[in-house]
Design a protein around this motif. Structure first.
Motif, short mmCIF file in Angstrom:
data_model
loop_
_atom_site.label_atom_id
_atom_site.label_comp_id
_atom_site.label_asym_id
_atom_site.label_seq_id
_atom_site.Cartn_x
_atom_site.Cartn_y
_atom_site.Cartn_z
N TYR A 69 1.28 -0.89 -0.04
CA TYR A 69 0.05 -0.12 0.08
C TYR A 69 0.52 1.42 -0.35
O TYR A 69 2.17 1.14 0.07
N SER A 90 -6.25 -1.03 -7.55
CA SER A 90 -6.12 -0.64 -6.67
C SER A 90 -7.68 0.88 -5.79
O SER A 90 -8.81 0.34 -6.59
N TYR A 142 -4.30 4.51 -1.09
CA TYR A 142 -4.47 3.07 -2.03
C TYR A 142 -3.60 0.79 -1.80
O TYR A 142 -2.70 0.94 -1.53
N LEU A 146 -0.25 2.66 -5.58
CA LEU A 146 -1.64 3.49 -7.21
C LEU A 146 -0.32 2.78 -8.63
O LEU A 146 0.90 3.33 -8.28
#
Length: 183
Positions: A69, A90, A142, A146
């Motif tokens: 993350y 995501s 995310y 991402l």
């Protein structure tokens, strides 16, 4: 209607080791990611000195990474927006730290004030805009990190140019405004 339970605990529940789960080092559920965002939001001293406002482009800073993350800090001057996009594979948690943002999707438009959180699934298309007269700051988590941000046209379809789907690539390198801080 009151429902009574005949469940009782006999003895020391802490002695039943197989019922206890070890504390997680990193978030793994939606609730834990939302909790991480709230914890970061509460630690203003961690993020406030990093904020920059840029009238030419949206400012962003990757604040933290963890296993799978990323945590991003974004600022928004009045009128700045993201354009209609999704986050590829995501999922995410958007938390407004300061000011007010407007989130628009095909179905809704909602005002998000400081403390508001939005959780979204992969492929969810939305646009975030600062429609207010003051600056705003938001935190984005995310999972997985991402890697792409497909842009959409006004109908919500992926926008295409002559070379196929237009995608804003999200590089793993540090974002403008600072170094990556590993969690």
């Amino acid at each position: 209607m009151t429902v009574e339970s005949d469940l009782t605990i006999a003895g020391d529940i802490l002695a039943v080791q197989h019922l206890l789960q070890p504390a997680r080092e990193h978030p793994a559920t939606v609730a834990e990611f939302a909790g991480l965002a709230r914890a970061i939001a509460a630690d203003r001293a961690q993020w406030a000195p990093l904020i920059r406002y840029d009238a030419a482009t949206r400012w962003y800073h990757r604040l933290r990474t963890g296993p799978g993350y990323e945590v991003w800090l974004l600022s928004w001057v009045p009128g700045q927006g993201s354009g209609l996009h999704d986050h590829g594979p995501s999922s995410g948690v958007l938390t407004v730290l300061e000011g007010e943002l407007t989130e628009r999707s095909r179905a809704t438009s909602r005002s998000l004030t400081a403390g508001s959180q939005r959780v979204f699934a992969p492929g969810y298309a939305h646009e975030v805009v600062n429609d207010s007269l003051d600056g705003a700051v938001s935190l984005h988590i995310y999972f997985p990190g991402l890697t792409e941000m497909p842009m959409h046209d006004a109908d919500g379809d992926s926008a295409h140019d002559t070379h196929g789907t237009r995608r804003a690539q999200c590089a793993p390198a540090p974002a403008p405004g600072g170094d990556v801080v590993r969690a």
